[in-house]
Design an enzyme around this catalytic site. Structure first.
Site, PDB file in Angstrom:
ATOM      1  N   ARG A   1       0.850  -1.195   0.000  1.00  0.00           N
ATOM      2  CA  ARG A   1       0.000   0.000   0.000  1.00  0.00           C
ATOM      3  C   ARG A   1       0.889   1.250   0.000  1.00  0.00           C
ATOM      4  NH1 ARG A   1      -3.892   0.003   4.999  1.00  0.00           N
ATOM      5  NH2 ARG A   1      -4.944  -1.684   3.908  1.00  0.00           N
TER       6      ARG A   1
ATOM      7  N   ARG B   1      -1.803   6.913   9.571  1.00  0.00           N
ATOM      8  CA  ARG B   1      -1.909   6.352   8.207  1.00  0.00           C
ATOM      9  C   ARG B   1      -2.039   7.453   7.155  1.00  0.00           C
ATOM     10  NH1 ARG B   1      -3.985   1.112   8.287  1.00  0.00           N
ATOM     11  NH2 ARG B   1      -3.196   0.005  10.102  1.00  0.00           N
TER      12      ARG B   1
ATOM     13  N   LYS C   1      -3.677   1.542  14.973  1.00  0.00           N
ATOM     14  CA  LYS C   1      -3.641   2.465  13.828  1.00  0.00           C
ATOM     15  C   LYS C   1      -4.294   3.802  14.177  1.00  0.00           C
ATOM     16  CE  LYS C   1      -6.094  -0.530  11.337  1.00  0.00           C
ATOM     17  NZ  LYS C   1      -7.043  -1.191  10.417  1.00  0.00           N
TER      18      LYS C   1
ATOM     19  N   LYS D   1      -5.936   7.475  12.206  1.00  0.00           N
ATOM     20  CA  LYS D   1      -6.318   7.986  10.886  1.00  0.00           C
ATOM     21  C   LYS D   1      -6.768   9.444  10.932  1.00  0.00           C
ATOM     22  CE  LYS D   1      -7.502   3.427   9.204  1.00  0.00           C
ATOM     23  NZ  LYS D   1      -8.542   2.529   8.672  1.00  0.00           N
TER      24      LYS D   1
ATOM     25  N   CYS E   1     -15.385  -3.287   0.122  1.00  0.00           N
ATOM     26  CA  CYS E   1     -13.992  -3.533   0.502  1.00  0.00           C
ATOM     27  C   CYS E   1     -13.448  -4.700  -0.320  1.00  0.00           C
ATOM     28  CB  CYS E   1     -13.911  -3.862   1.990  1.00  0.00           C
ATOM     29  SG  CYS E   1     -14.523  -5.514   2.363  1.00  0.00           S
TER      30      CYS E   1
ATOM     31  N   CYS F   1      -7.998 -10.821   1.404  1.00  0.00           N
ATOM     32  CA  CYS F   1      -8.082 -10.388   2.796  1.00  0.00           C
ATOM     33  C   CYS F   1      -8.227 -11.581   3.734  1.00  0.00           C
ATOM     34  CB  CYS F   1      -9.257  -9.437   3.002  1.00  0.00           C
ATOM     35  SG  CYS F   1      -9.321  -8.922   4.725  1.00  0.00           S
TER      36      CYS F   1
ATOM     37  N   CYS G   1     -16.444  -8.229   6.439  1.00  0.00           N
ATOM     38  CA  CYS G   1     -16.385  -8.511   7.877  1.00  0.00           C
ATOM     39  C   CYS G   1     -16.662  -7.210   8.617  1.00  0.00           C
ATOM     40  CB  CYS G   1     -15.026  -9.122   8.258  1.00  0.00           C
ATOM     41  SG  CYS G   1     -13.732  -7.917   8.575  1.00  0.00           S
TER      42      CYS G   1
ATOM     43  N   CYS H   1     -13.925  -1.651   6.397  1.00  0.00           N
ATOM     44  CA  CYS H   1     -12.982  -0.967   5.494  1.00  0.00           C
ATOM     45  C   CYS H   1     -13.693  -0.131   4.430  1.00  0.00           C
ATOM     46  CB  CYS H   1     -12.051  -1.981   4.850  1.00  0.00           C
ATOM     47  SG  CYS H   1     -11.056  -2.860   6.075  1.00  0.00           S
TER      48      CYS H   1
HETATM   49 FE1  SRM Z   1      -9.036  -1.842   6.393  1.00  0.00          FE
HETATM   50  C1  SRM Z   1      -7.685  -4.406   8.126  1.00  0.00           C
HETATM   51  C2  SRM Z   1      -8.226  -3.319   3.508  1.00  0.00           C
HETATM   52  C3  SRM Z   1      -9.735   1.012   4.804  1.00  0.00           C
HETATM   53  C4  SRM Z   1     -10.743  -0.758   9.159  1.00  0.00           C
HETATM   54  N1  SRM Z   1      -8.064  -3.543   5.897  1.00  0.00           N
HETATM   55  C5  SRM Z   1      -7.541  -4.464   6.779  1.00  0.00           C
HETATM   56  C6  SRM Z   1      -6.702  -5.504   6.048  1.00  0.00           C
HETATM   57  C7  SRM Z   1      -5.295  -5.029   6.009  1.00  0.00           C
HETATM   58  C8  SRM Z   1      -6.827  -6.944   6.583  1.00  0.00           C
HETATM   59  C9  SRM Z   1      -5.837  -7.422   7.599  1.00  0.00           C
HETATM   60  O1  SRM Z   1      -5.605  -6.752   8.622  1.00  0.00           O
HETATM   61  O2  SRM Z   1      -5.336  -8.522   7.410  1.00  0.00           O
HETATM   62  C10 SRM Z   1      -7.369  -5.430   4.657  1.00  0.00           C
HETATM   63  C11 SRM Z   1      -6.498  -5.845   3.480  1.00  0.00           C
HETATM   64  C12 SRM Z   1      -7.356  -6.429   2.395  1.00  0.00           C
HETATM   65  C13 SRM Z   1      -6.658  -6.616   1.118  1.00  0.00           C
HETATM   66  O3  SRM Z   1      -6.529  -7.773   0.679  1.00  0.00           O
HETATM   67  O4  SRM Z   1      -6.262  -5.641   0.496  1.00  0.00           O
HETATM   68  C14 SRM Z   1      -7.902  -4.009   4.658  1.00  0.00           C
HETATM   69  N2  SRM Z   1      -8.873  -1.246   4.519  1.00  0.00           N
HETATM   70  C15 SRM Z   1      -8.615  -2.025   3.444  1.00  0.00           C
HETATM   71  C16 SRM Z   1      -8.854  -1.279   2.151  1.00  0.00           C
HETATM   72  C17 SRM Z   1      -7.896  -1.684   1.031  1.00  0.00           C
HETATM   73  C18 SRM Z   1     -10.318  -1.492   1.734  1.00  0.00           C
HETATM   74  C19 SRM Z   1     -10.684  -1.061   0.340  1.00  0.00           C
HETATM   75  O5  SRM Z   1     -11.322  -1.887  -0.304  1.00  0.00           O
HETATM   76  O6  SRM Z   1     -10.383   0.055  -0.073  1.00  0.00           O
HETATM   77  C20 SRM Z   1      -8.703   0.167   2.653  1.00  0.00           C
HETATM   78  C21 SRM Z   1      -7.293   0.655   2.597  1.00  0.00           C
HETATM   79  C22 SRM Z   1      -7.181   2.022   3.144  1.00  0.00           C
HETATM   80  C23 SRM Z   1      -5.838   2.662   2.980  1.00  0.00           C
HETATM   81  O7  SRM Z   1      -5.505   2.984   1.857  1.00  0.00           O
HETATM   82  O8  SRM Z   1      -5.170   2.892   3.996  1.00  0.00           O
HETATM   83  C24 SRM Z   1      -9.125   0.004   4.098  1.00  0.00           C
HETATM   84  N3  SRM Z   1      -9.976  -0.135   6.911  1.00  0.00           N
HETATM   85  C25 SRM Z   1     -10.254   0.887   6.068  1.00  0.00           C
HETATM   86  C26 SRM Z   1     -11.206   1.768   6.658  1.00  0.00           C
HETATM   87  C27 SRM Z   1     -11.819   3.009   6.013  1.00  0.00           C
HETATM   88  C28 SRM Z   1     -11.045   4.248   6.307  1.00  0.00           C
HETATM   89  O9  SRM Z   1      -9.987   4.193   6.944  1.00  0.00           O
HETATM   90  O10 SRM Z   1     -11.500   5.301   5.909  1.00  0.00           O
HETATM   91  C29 SRM Z   1     -11.511   1.252   7.910  1.00  0.00           C
HETATM   92  C30 SRM Z   1     -12.558   1.817   8.890  1.00  0.00           C
HETATM   93  C31 SRM Z   1     -12.126   3.045   9.576  1.00  0.00           C
HETATM   94  C32 SRM Z   1     -11.403   2.719  10.825  1.00  0.00           C
HETATM   95  O11 SRM Z   1     -10.216   2.417  10.764  1.00  0.00           O
HETATM   96  O12 SRM Z   1     -12.028   2.726  11.892  1.00  0.00           O
HETATM   97  C33 SRM Z   1     -10.721   0.057   8.063  1.00  0.00           C
HETATM   98  N4  SRM Z   1      -9.145  -2.453   8.340  1.00  0.00           N
HETATM   99  C34 SRM Z   1      -9.946  -1.905   9.298  1.00  0.00           C
HETATM  100  C35 SRM Z   1      -9.856  -2.706  10.495  1.00  0.00           C
HETATM  101  C36 SRM Z   1     -10.632  -2.463  11.813  1.00  0.00           C
HETATM  102  C37 SRM Z   1      -9.903  -1.577  12.735  1.00  0.00           C
HETATM  103  C38 SRM Z   1     -10.586  -1.469  14.062  1.00  0.00           C
HETATM  104  O13 SRM Z   1     -10.771  -0.355  14.545  1.00  0.00           O
HETATM  105  O14 SRM Z   1     -10.915  -2.496  14.661  1.00  0.00           O
HETATM  106  C39 SRM Z   1      -8.980  -3.766  10.201  1.00  0.00           C
HETATM  107  C40 SRM Z   1      -8.555  -4.904  11.134  1.00  0.00           C
HETATM  108  C41 SRM Z   1      -7.509  -4.509  12.113  1.00  0.00           C
HETATM  109  O15 SRM Z   1      -6.952  -3.412  12.093  1.00  0.00           O
HETATM  110  O16 SRM Z   1      -7.243  -5.348  12.969  1.00  0.00           O
HETATM  111  C42 SRM Z   1      -8.562  -3.582   8.843  1.00  0.00           C
HETATM  112 FE1  SF4 Z   2     -11.024  -7.457   4.906  1.00  0.00          FE
HETATM  113 FE2  SF4 Z   2     -12.956  -7.024   6.626  1.00  0.00          FE
HETATM  114 FE3  SF4 Z   2     -11.548  -4.979   5.691  1.00  0.00          FE
HETATM  115 FE4  SF4 Z   2     -13.222  -6.193   4.104  1.00  0.00          FE
HETATM  116  S1  SF4 Z   2     -13.783  -5.081   5.961  1.00  0.00           S
HETATM  117  S2  SF4 Z   2     -11.088  -5.682   3.583  1.00  0.00           S
HETATM  118  S3  SF4 Z   2     -13.119  -8.293   4.772  1.00  0.00           S
HETATM  119  S4  SF4 Z   2     -10.767  -6.595   6.955  1.00  0.00           S
END
Ligand code: SRM
Ligand code: SF4
Length: 573
Positions: free
Chosen positions: A84, A153, A217, A219, A438, A444, A483, A487
């Site tokens: 990323r 981030r 993390k 943001k 997502c 993922c 899930c 995201c």
């Molecule tokens: Fe996310 C984890 C993809 C935006 C909340 N996110 C992940 C992981 C890295 C899975 C992992 O930990 O093993 C995913 C990788 C999937 C893959 O195969 O690419 C993943 N997140 C994404 C992306 C690529 C989704 C998309 O389709 O665009 C986004 C990348 C953003 C970036 O460029 O940095 C993405 N993730 C978000 C957002 C939206 C935002 O930030 O505006 C959220 C919700 C906002 C927030 O953070 O509260 C988000 N991602 C999470 C979480 C839950 C965090 C939590 O508070 O519990 C996880 C899991 C974790 O951190 O343990 C996670």
């Molecule tokens: Fe993966 Fe869950 Fe984030 Fe979708 S919402 S990319 S399934 S961690």
């Protein structure tokens, strides 16, 4: 007697989580990454190093479509890395676009993912190609530092400057924030860019983060009203630009938002950031730094699912955190200024901006840049990048803006848009254009259900209901995640789906169209048939019973279909 701020300010007790120990042992994010990346026996890396790898912008994944078959054949999982990029405000030059396109083909799976935080992901990179990929990214003045991990981030910023003359100034602040809040360790430069380690010098000095970095993390997003495309209330720290007489006078500050939660654990919940005051632009770096240090000192380092800043704010109290922030700053925030958001989606097609420049917003379904058999999306953008003199802007809605096109170049770009049929999405329903999904399967590791690969099929069926009810032009935000991590910011979709198991989703309704109110669960664990029958009922009622200008998210509340979620703490009630 009520407690003093000092008495309230305590971090939760408990043994540090395994990740805290890994960071502590890591010598400022080095671990044994340099060695394990050279090991040729396995395509994977040990878990401890993968935890550290995130701070370098990458995760080890495996192709889940191949998992069972490989297990049967007694092979190790089909390991590959996701990478990323750190891209503040989502702005990339044409050269940077061409590099990402080339790397996606050379080392990745031939596609690019435009993420919900305005940046690029490449999936499918093999371990042996990681270093070269990062070096090539670096050669075009981009990096992947802190794109993941327990640090600040990618800093987001409203993408489309068409309504604001001060947009470029605001964008500059997103870059400054991103740079200012970078970790100071040289680990990234040593491991990936072969920077020599200087003998005898201390390993690093990490004045803001300290050796353990953050508990989780963090943001930041900046919104320029009336657009809330960055979903500013979903950020740990949000800045809302205040513009008076076409001048940027400052930012309202909002703290404590976040989307993630865990199924079955009501102590976890999505939360909306709250506005705590106003600051002038020159103060935002200081504000961000001090907010981050509060989370560094008081965040939960024992249980990671309770560690986000939103829980720190809710546990300590908004007022306590505000007072502690002002104490650390040494000055008081001013009273918040008025603001108004209209929407959190994108505005498609050509828009005229300032200084005579044009911007073309394209609809990119699921943010996936790929060549389809009958739609050469990736090739078309590549051809544009070869002649484009402006920039590309990756939006928080996973779309793409061909930005800053001069009047002279517009004709040429337009011809390429036509030639490749690059779609601004006008032939799609407005609901489809407002949909986010997502990544989920196959990359993922946390996915419980499909999202990006399934939503288009579901949308075809939802479109039929939309057409039956004459709602083709009604913009309703719809978001699907595989899930509950959220995201695609599911809890801010007027219609939201969260994956529970393969083919099963919880369905949510009632978020505000401008991203200021969370949704609430309407139905639990339902499959496609039930999803469509539920939607048929609520959408036909919306078609018949809505008031003039009423958004779907407001309608379902007024009509008594769902109760409003007034705060994250009552999301599950
Ligand atoms: Fe996310 C984890 C993809 C935006 C909340 N996110 C992940 C992981 C890295 C899975 C992992 O930990 O093993 C995913 C990788 C999937 C893959 O195969 O690419 C993943 N997140 C994404 C992306 C690529 C989704 C998309 O389709 O665009 C986004 C990348 C953003 C970036 O460029 O940095 C993405 N993730 C978000 C957002 C939206 C935002 O930030 O505006 C959220 C919700 C906002 C927030 O953070 O509260 C988000 N991602 C999470 C979480 C839950 C965090 C939590 O508070 O519990 C996880 C899991 C974790 O951190 O343990 C996670
Ligand atoms: Fe993966 Fe869950 Fe984030 Fe979708 S919402 S990319 S399934 S961690």
């Amino acid at each position: 007697m009520s407690k003093t701020v000092n008495e309230l300010l305590t971090a939760p007790a408990g043994a540090p989580s395994d990740v805290e120990e890994i960071k502590e042992r890591s010598n400022y994010l080095r671990g044994t990454l340099a060695e394990v990346m050279q090991d040729r026996i396995s395509a994977g890396i040990p878990d401890d190093d993968n935890r550290l790898m995130k701070h370098h912008g990458s995760y080890l994944q495996d192709d889940r479509d191949l998992r069972t078959e490989r297990q049967k054949q007694k092979l190790e999982p089909a390991y590959q890395f996701m990478l990323r990029v750190r891209l503040p405000g989502g702005v990339a030059t044409p050269n940077q676009w061409l590099m990402m396109d080339e790397l996606a083909h050379k080392y990745g799976n031939g596609t690019l993912k435009l993420t919900t935080r305005e940046t690029f992901q490449i999936h499918g990179i093999l371990k042996w190609n990681m270093k070269q990929t990062i070096q090539d990214i670096h050669s075009t003045m981009m990096d992947t530092i802190a794109a993941c991990g327990d640090v600040n981030r990618n800093v987001m910023c409203t993408s489309n400057p068409y309504q604001s003359e001060v947009h470029s100034e605001v964008y500059e602040w997103s870059k400054k924030l991103s740079d200012y809040l970078l970790p100071r360790t040289r680990a990234y430069h040593e491991i990936w860019l072969d920077e020599e380690k200087v003998a005898g010098t201390p390993e690093t000095d990490e004045p803001m983060y300290g050796p353990l970095y953050l508990p989780r993390k963090f943001k930041i997003g900046i919104a320029v009203p009336p657009s809330n495309d960055v979903d500013v209330f979903s950020q740990d720290l949000g800045f809302i630009a205040v513009i008076e007489n076409d001048q940027l006078v400052g930012f309202n500050v909002a703290i404590g938002g976040g989307m993630g939660m865990t199924h079955g654990d009501t102590a976890t919940y999505p939360q909306i950031a709250k506005v705590i005051g106003f600051v002038t632009p020159d103060k935002i770096l200081d504000v961000a730094e001090k907010v981050i240090t509060i989370q560094r000192d008081y965040g939960n380092r024992s249980v990671r699912k309770y560690a986000r800043f939103k829980y720190t704010v809710d546990r300590l109290g908004l007022q306590t955190v505000k007072e502690e922030l002002e104490r650390r700053l040494g000055w008081m925030l001013s009273e918040a200024r008025e603001f108004r958001f209209d929407h959190n989606g994108d505005r498609y097609g050509w828009q005229k901006g300032f200084k005579g420049k044009w911007h073309f917003t394209m609809f990119v379904e699921g943010g996936r840049i790929v060549d389809y058999a009958d739609y050469k999306l990736m090739t078309g953008i590549r051809e544009i990048a070869k002649v484009h003199k402006g920039d590309f802007r990756l939006t928080a809605n996973q779309n793409l803006i061909i930005g800053n096109v001069s009047v002279q170049s517009k004709k040429r770009i337009d011809a390429l848009i036509d030639q490749y049929g690059l779609t601004e999405g006008r032939h799609h329903s407005a609901i489809r254009r407002s949909a986010l999904a997502c990544v989920a399967f196959p990359t993922c590791g946390l996915a419980m259900a499909e999202a990006e690969r399934y939503l288009p099929t579901l949308m075809d069926k939802i479109d039929m209901i939309i057409d039956e009810n004459g709602l083709r032009d009604k913009e309703i935000t719809i978001r699907m995640t595989g899930c509950p991590n959220g995201c695609a910011r599911h809890a801010l979709g007027e219609i939201g789906f969260i994956g529970k198991a393969v083919g099963k989703y919880n369905m949510y309704l009632g978020a505000a169209h401008d991203g200021s109110r969370l949704s609430k669960m309407h139905r639990e664990n339902i499959g496609e048939e039930e999803i469509l029958s539920e939607l048929r009922v609520v959408l036909s009622r919306y078609a018949k019973e809505r008031q003039e200008g009423e958004h779907f998210g407001d309608f379902v509340i007024r009509a008594g279909i769902i109760e409003a979620t007034t705060d994250g703490t009552n999301f599950h009630n």
